[in-house]
Scaffold this motif. Structure first.
Motif, mmCIF file in Angstrom:
data_model
loop_
_atom_site.group_PDB
_atom_site.id
_atom_site.type_symbol
_atom_site.label_atom_id
_atom_site.label_comp_id
_atom_site.label_asym_id
_atom_site.label_seq_id
_atom_site.Cartn_x
_atom_site.Cartn_y
_atom_site.Cartn_z
ATOM 1 N N VAL A 1 0.792 -1.154 -0.140
ATOM 2 C CA VAL A 1 0.111 0.106 0.083
ATOM 3 C C VAL A 1 0.958 1.398 0.385
ATOM 4 C CG1 VAL A 1 -1.831 1.503 0.973
ATOM 5 C CG2 VAL A 1 -1.743 -1.077 1.533
ATOM 6 N N HIS A 2 0.632 1.968 -1.062
ATOM 7 C CA HIS A 2 1.350 3.121 -1.213
ATOM 8 C C HIS A 2 0.271 4.286 -1.097
ATOM 9 C CE1 HIS A 2 5.113 1.263 -2.772
ATOM 10 N NE2 HIS A 2 3.827 1.039 -3.624
ATOM 11 N N LEU A 3 1.033 5.394 -0.146
ATOM 12 C CA LEU A 3 0.549 7.302 -0.143
ATOM 13 C C LEU A 3 0.196 7.541 -1.842
ATOM 14 C CD1 LEU A 3 2.134 8.588 2.962
ATOM 15 C CD2 LEU A 3 -0.123 7.238 2.337
ATOM 16 N N THR A 4 -0.415 7.921 -1.732
ATOM 17 C CA THR A 4 -0.745 9.109 -3.442
ATOM 18 C C THR A 4 -0.318 10.341 -3.089
ATOM 19 O OG1 THR A 4 -2.958 9.553 -3.232
ATOM 20 C CG2 THR A 4 -2.549 7.559 -4.447
ATOM 21 N N ALA A 5 -0.103 11.061 -4.027
ATOM 22 C CA ALA A 5 0.501 12.297 -3.708
ATOM 23 C C ALA A 5 -0.875 13.437 -3.237
ATOM 24 C CB ALA A 5 0.374 12.967 -4.717
ATOM 25 N N LEU A 6 -2.142 13.149 -2.912
ATOM 26 C CA LEU A 6 -3.057 13.584 -2.587
ATOM 27 C C LEU A 6 -3.020 12.955 -1.417
ATOM 28 C CD1 LEU A 6 -5.215 15.061 -1.740
ATOM 29 C CD2 LEU A 6 -6.326 13.900 -2.658
ATOM 30 N N GLY A 7 -2.325 11.488 -0.962
ATOM 31 C CA GLY A 7 -2.481 11.314 -0.109
ATOM 32 C C GLY A 7 -1.172 11.535 1.206
ATOM 33 N N GLN A 8 -0.475 11.488 0.678
ATOM 34 C CA GLN A 8 1.312 12.300 1.107
ATOM 35 C C GLN A 8 1.239 13.935 1.854
ATOM 36 O OE1 GLN A 8 4.120 12.364 -1.728
ATOM 37 N NE2 GLN A 8 4.708 9.891 -1.508
ATOM 38 N N LYS A 9 -0.026 14.748 1.441
ATOM 39 C CA LYS A 9 -0.059 15.964 1.495
ATOM 40 C C LYS A 9 -1.466 15.942 2.968
ATOM 41 C CE LYS A 9 -2.493 19.881 -0.840
ATOM 42 N NZ LYS A 9 -3.570 20.188 -1.785
ATOM 43 N N THR A 10 -2.138 14.610 1.980
ATOM 44 C CA THR A 10 -3.891 14.518 3.489
ATOM 45 C C THR A 10 -2.465 14.126 4.839
ATOM 46 O OG1 THR A 10 -5.269 14.627 1.825
ATOM 47 C CG2 THR A 10 -5.741 13.821 3.886
ATOM 48 N N GLN A 11 -1.710 13.458 5.085
ATOM 49 C CA GLN A 11 -1.198 12.960 5.836
ATOM 50 C C GLN A 11 -0.401 13.891 6.503
ATOM 51 O OE1 GLN A 11 2.418 12.160 5.475
ATOM 52 N NE2 GLN A 11 2.799 11.348 8.104
ATOM 53 N N ALA A 12 0.226 15.127 5.704
ATOM 54 C CA ALA A 12 1.111 15.980 6.656
ATOM 55 C C ALA A 12 0.613 16.611 7.140
ATOM 56 C CB ALA A 12 1.994 16.343 5.373
ATOM 57 N N GLU A 13 -0.628 17.678 6.153
ATOM 58 C CA GLU A 13 -1.769 18.406 7.161
ATOM 59 C C GLU A 13 -2.468 17.757 8.123
ATOM 60 O OE1 GLU A 13 -3.975 22.660 7.282
ATOM 61 O OE2 GLU A 13 -2.195 21.822 6.237
ATOM 62 N N GLY A 14 -2.902 16.157 8.237
ATOM 63 C CA GLY A 14 -3.734 15.960 9.220
ATOM 64 C C GLY A 14 -2.487 16.203 10.096
ATOM 65 N N ASN A 15 -1.390 15.682 9.694
ATOM 66 C CA ASN A 15 -0.511 15.553 11.483
ATOM 67 C C ASN A 15 -0.702 16.586 11.785
ATOM 68 O OD1 ASN A 15 -0.011 12.708 11.521
ATOM 69 N ND2 ASN A 15 1.458 12.690 10.215
ATOM 70 N N ARG A 16 -0.544 17.875 11.567
ATOM 71 C CA ARG A 16 -0.121 19.132 11.658
ATOM 72 C C ARG A 16 -1.107 19.490 12.506
ATOM 73 N NH1 ARG A 16 -1.967 24.029 10.493
ATOM 74 N NH2 ARG A 16 -3.115 23.634 9.143
#
Length: 139
Positions: free
Chosen positions: A90-105
């Motif tokens: 399972v890989h993060l998509t580009a949107l997944g990476q952005k969402t993960q970073a913003e979600g953690n913030r």
């Protein structure tokens, strides 16, 4: 009194934190459990669903449901493992990476709104000690 019992306090503190987290993550279209999955998947090399489930301590069926939901949202994708074509990573998509970073913030902001940095560190240290003690008694 109930408010002097550790289990009661832990349960209700977790419920309050989950509600605040859901509110803060709402604009991203994810919840706290989905953020946890994105965080685990984004922490290193791609993982199989079973590996991620083990890290999150969730059962296989729950993990499949979580990954399915994240896949429908375009946040993760399953790809064949080049070393073993019978399993998917399972890989993060580009949107997944952005969402993960913003979600953690947003999650960190939520924690800071509830506790000072020092109190948060102390509470996490004590909770880790509680988990270690309960795990060592099971062994």
């Amino acid at each position: 009194m109930l408010d002097d019992r550790l289990g009661y306090l832990l349960k209700h503190a977790q419920m309050a934190l989950a509600a605040r987290t859901a509110e803060s993550l709402g604009p991203l279209g994810i919840n706290g459990r989905e953020l946890a999955v994105l965080t685990v998947l984004g922490a290193g090399p791609a993982l199989a669903q079973q590996q991620a489930a083990a890290k999150l301590n969730v059962d296989r069926t729950t993990m499949v449901d979580l990954v399915d939901a994240l896949e429908r949202k375009g946040l993760v994708e399953r790809r064949s493992d080049p070393k073993d074509r019978r399993r998917n990573l399972v890989h993060l998509t580009a949107l997944g990476q952005k969402t993960q970073a913003e979600g953690n913030r947003l999650y960190q902001e939520t924690e800071r709104a509830l506790l000072t940095e020092e109190d948060g560190r102390d509470l996490k240290r004590l909770l880790r000690r509680l988990l270690e003690a309960s795990t060592s008694e099971e062994s």
